[in-house]
Design a protein around this motif. Structure first.
Motif, PDB file in Angstrom:
ATOM      1  N   LEU A 124     -22.299 -30.350  44.339  1.00 61.05           N
ATOM      2  CA  LEU A 124     -21.641 -31.310  43.445  1.00 61.05           C
ATOM      3  C   LEU A 124     -21.103 -32.493  44.241  1.00 61.05           C
ATOM      4  CD1 LEU A 124     -19.675 -28.711  41.299  1.00 61.05           C
ATOM      5  CD2 LEU A 124     -21.696 -29.993  40.565  1.00 61.05           C
ATOM      6  N   GLU A 147     -23.967 -34.766  45.239  1.00 64.79           N
ATOM      7  CA  GLU A 147     -24.354 -35.671  44.139  1.00 64.79           C
ATOM      8  C   GLU A 147     -23.421 -36.878  44.097  1.00 64.79           C
ATOM      9  OE1 GLU A 147     -24.656 -35.847  39.259  1.00 64.79           O
ATOM     10  OE2 GLU A 147     -24.461 -33.884  40.228  1.00 64.79           O
ATOM     11  N   ASP A 148     -22.118 -36.633  44.195  1.00 69.70           N
ATOM     12  CA  ASP A 148     -21.148 -37.739  44.172  1.00 69.70           C
ATOM     13  C   ASP A 148     -21.356 -38.671  45.371  1.00 69.70           C
ATOM     14  OD1 ASP A 148     -20.022 -36.721  41.879  1.00 69.70           O
ATOM     15  OD2 ASP A 148     -18.340 -35.745  42.898  1.00 69.70           O
ATOM     16  N   ARG A 158     -24.551 -40.743  45.044  1.00 69.66           N
ATOM     17  CA  ARG A 158     -24.383 -41.820  44.062  1.00 69.66           C
ATOM     18  C   ARG A 158     -23.549 -42.963  44.653  1.00 69.66           C
ATOM     19  NH1 ARG A 158     -23.441 -38.674  40.018  1.00 69.66           N
ATOM     20  NH2 ARG A 158     -25.518 -38.719  39.131  1.00 69.66           N
ATOM     21  N   THR A 186     -33.892 -39.808  39.924  1.00 68.76           N
ATOM     22  CA  THR A 186     -32.454 -40.051  39.839  1.00 68.76           C
ATOM     23  C   THR A 186     -31.736 -39.234  40.901  1.00 68.76           C
ATOM     24  OG1 THR A 186     -32.013 -38.210  38.340  1.00 68.76           O
ATOM     25  CG2 THR A 186     -32.627 -40.321  37.317  1.00 68.76           C
ATOM     26  N   VAL A 187     -30.466 -39.542  41.068  1.00 68.02           N
ATOM     27  CA  VAL A 187     -29.649 -38.766  42.004  1.00 68.02           C
ATOM     28  C   VAL A 187     -29.572 -37.307  41.571  1.00 68.02           C
ATOM     29  CG1 VAL A 187     -27.279 -38.414  42.802  1.00 68.02           C
ATOM     30  CG2 VAL A 187     -28.281 -40.707  42.838  1.00 68.02           C
ATOM     31  N   VAL A 188     -29.351 -37.060  40.297  1.00 71.69           N
ATOM     32  CA  VAL A 188     -29.171 -35.679  39.847  1.00 71.69           C
ATOM     33  C   VAL A 188     -30.480 -34.896  39.948  1.00 71.69           C
ATOM     34  CG1 VAL A 188     -29.576 -36.023  37.356  1.00 71.69           C
ATOM     35  CG2 VAL A 188     -27.981 -34.258  38.137  1.00 71.69           C
ATOM     36  N   ASP A 189     -31.610 -35.541  39.707  1.00 75.67           N
ATOM     37  CA  ASP A 189     -32.900 -34.872  39.908  1.00 75.67           C
ATOM     38  C   ASP A 189     -33.102 -34.518  41.385  1.00 75.67           C
ATOM     39  OD1 ASP A 189     -34.343 -34.707  37.336  1.00 75.67           O
ATOM     40  OD2 ASP A 189     -34.210 -36.883  37.353  1.00 75.67           O
ATOM     41  N   THR A 190     -32.685 -35.415  42.263  1.00 82.25           N
ATOM     42  CA  THR A 190     -32.827 -35.182  43.699  1.00 82.25           C
ATOM     43  C   THR A 190     -32.027 -33.961  44.134  1.00 82.25           C
ATOM     44  OG1 THR A 190     -33.170 -37.543  44.117  1.00 82.25           O
ATOM     45  CG2 THR A 190     -32.431 -36.206  45.977  1.00 82.25           C
ATOM     46  N   VAL A 191     -30.798 -33.860  43.679  1.00 80.21           N
ATOM     47  CA  VAL A 191     -29.953 -32.725  44.055  1.00 80.21           C
ATOM     48  C   VAL A 191     -30.476 -31.445  43.407  1.00 80.21           C
ATOM     49  CG1 VAL A 191     -27.607 -31.804  44.097  1.00 80.21           C
ATOM     50  CG2 VAL A 191     -27.990 -34.258  44.398  1.00 80.21           C
ATOM     51  N   ARG A 251     -25.704 -26.014  36.973  1.00 76.80           N
ATOM     52  CA  ARG A 251     -25.998 -27.422  36.689  1.00 76.80           C
ATOM     53  C   ARG A 251     -27.388 -27.804  37.188  1.00 76.80           C
ATOM     54  NH1 ARG A 251     -24.488 -32.461  35.519  1.00 76.80           N
ATOM     55  NH2 ARG A 251     -24.782 -34.197  36.970  1.00 76.80           N
ATOM     56  N   TYR A 252     -27.655 -27.528  38.449  1.00 78.09           N
ATOM     57  CA  TYR A 252     -28.883 -28.061  39.047  1.00 78.09           C
ATOM     58  C   TYR A 252     -30.116 -27.232  38.702  1.00 78.09           C
ATOM     59  CZ  TYR A 252     -25.454 -30.926  41.322  1.00 78.09           C
ATOM     60  OH  TYR A 252     -24.411 -31.790  41.544  1.00 78.09           O
TER      61      TYR A 252
END
Length: 501
Positions: A102, A105-106, A109, A352-357, A440-441
């Motif tokens: 998490l 991700e922050d 970004r 996206t960032v979230v897809d990457t993580v 989440r991921y």
């Protein structure tokens, strides 16, 4: 190459090559001793991540401004890449456990937000995508190499070894209802390699665990790429879902046709066997591949080891950096302590960032579960099957058929949902990853499989619809990239992206 290392501006002669070969062998002997003696630091499993990025101008064409953007950033986390339209972000390493994903991700970004702001000040924008769809043949001119000696020397050495132009030749997976498209092109530089922008995942491992983790990563490669493909267009053609895979191989190939016909190994390499030690990979590098950048330093690595120091093994690391394995072994020294890492190089950048993580979490979790399985999956399948999975996943994405022991041939989404996602959950639990991060991921990967939507399928569908509305391919690609950048910046995972505006 060794991160951040540049070369002296000079040519190499036969004496340099002989000296380099002997020094690489001495480094290899030193590594063997270190593995035997238990010389390696391993306090905990650290992870790391690198993201390669494209710069585009206001017309969404490559923007050759990396020097200006990096000067504006003034941050050592960002560095050059091969092409002037590329920069690279190196996110500081961290443990895998807890809420680290998490936080990653922050952090990612925040880094990308700062870089996007500085790029805007220079008239550019960031594009986190596997291959920039607006690249043209003119962008492969050698003048667009980043102005560093190591890049120009690498370019010259690869072309000297091959003795002829780079051939770019591939046949694509057809767009729905269309005929397959074929690319036949040439390049006078290695800049087609700069078209391939990736995410590289690092995992620090203990020496005795390295082989199992590397073998597991090789087993996962085909599925990884099928679930995360994001590079479907090159030079105006719809090609593989992950065109980076064949493009990288062709862009850095040092073999003329005759050597290919003899079975000489390419420098972009999946490998050829399961391993029992990290030493196997470094030893293969030394045995099979001549040095491209034969520069030596003054260190005697065995003397350094005898003196209680961590040897730099500069030549072995430089050599390793010119052999582009999809899962690369890494020897590194941090704060005077040597350690080993696996560098997973399969994934494209974005969307996206979230897809990457999410992609990273899936890899780390599934890799650990496979590495610690009572009956290793690699003992039940041939190495060739794992390699064929890589190319099948890259060519066809979710439409591929992958081989998996105990199942046979299976589509990637079904393989992930039935087998690998449950294993990834278990691997992350064993790594003490928090339930919030794990759910989440891996939930994002699960929903991506259910929607059968990757960056590549979204790009292909968007371009096809734009052409059905009367746009030509060039205009459709430009329109698609503009929309892609909007959605990428908005940050919702790609499986939720609409294909219509």
């Amino acid at each position: 190459m060794v991160m951040g290392m540049d070369l002296a501006a000079r040519s190499f002669n036969t004496l340099d090559r002989g000296r380099y070969r002997r020094k690489v062998q001495r480094c290899l002997d030193t590594l063997a001793r270190m593995l035997t003696d238990g010389s390696f630091s391993f306090p905990r499993k650290n992870i790391g991540l690198e993201v390669e990025l494209n710069l585009v101008d206001h017309e969404l064409r490559p923007s050759m401004t990396n020097t200006a953007v990096l000067e504006a950033l003034d941050d050592p986390s960002f560095t050059t890449e091969l092409g002037q339209h590329n920069i690279e972000l190196n996110v500081p390493p961290r443990p895998l456990a807890g809420d680290s994903a998490l936080q990653l991700e922050d952090d990612l970004r925040a880094y990308l937000g700062t870089a996007a702001s500085k790029a805007r000040d220079t008239g550019s924008a960031l594009a986190m995508i596997g291959i920039l769809p607006t690249l043209k043949h003119e962008h492969f001119d050698q003048k667009w190499l980043t102005n560093k000696t190591r890049y120009s020397t690498l370019n010259d050495q690869i072309f000297a070894a091959r003795g002829e132009r780079t051939v770019l030749a591939m046949e694509g997976a057809p767009l729905p209802g269309q005929q397959p498209e074929r690319l036949r092109s040439y390049a006078e530089s290695i800049l087609p390699e700069a078209a391939c922008t990736s995410v590289q995942l690092h995992l620090q491992v203990a020496p005795e665990e390295f082989a199992a983790h590397w073998n597991a990563a090789q087993c996962l490669a085909g599925l990884q790429i099928a679930l995360a493909s994001n590079s479907p267009f090159l030079l105006g053609k719809a090609l593989w879902h992950e065109t980076r895979i064949p493009l990288f191989l062709q862009a850095t190939d040092t073999r003329p046709e005759e050597l290919k016909n003899q079975g000489v190994r390419p420098r972009v390499w999946f490998g050829e066997r399961w391993i029992t030690s990290i030493f196997d990979l470094f030893e293969e590098n030394v045995r099979y591949f001549p040095g491209l950048l034969p520069e030596t330093d003054a260190e005697d690595p065995i003397e350094a080891l005898d003196a209680g120091q961590a040897p730099k093994l500069t030549e072995l690391r430089m050599h390793n950096g010119t052999i582009w394995r999809w899962n690369r072994p890494v020897y590194d020294v941090v704060d005077g302590l040597p350690h080993l890492r696996i560098e997973n190089r399969v994934l494209p950048a974005g969307p996206t960032v979230v897809d990457t993580v999410a992609n990273a979490a899936f890899f780390y979790g599934a890799q650990r579960a496979l590495a610690e399985a009572e009956r290793p999956v690699w003992s039940q399948m041939s190495f060739q099957a794992a390699e064929e999975n890589l190319y099948a996943g890259a060519r066809r994405g979710f439409d591929a058929q992958l081989y998996w022991p105990g199942i046979g041939w299976i589509p990637p989404d079904e393989l992930a949902l039935r087998v690998l996602l449950p294993l990834a959950h278990e691997g992350l639990r064993r790594s003490d990853v928090s339930d919030e991060a794990r759910e989440r991921y891996l939930g994002i990967v699960e929903r991506r499989c259910l929607a059968r939507r990757t960056g590549a399928t979204w790009q292909r569908d968007y371009v096809l619809r734009a052409q059905e509305r009367g746009l030509d391919r060039e205009a459709a690609l430009s329109l698609m990239l503009g929309r892609y950048l909007e959605l990428s910046e908005a940050g919702e995972p790609v499986h939720t992206w609409p294909v219509t505006d």
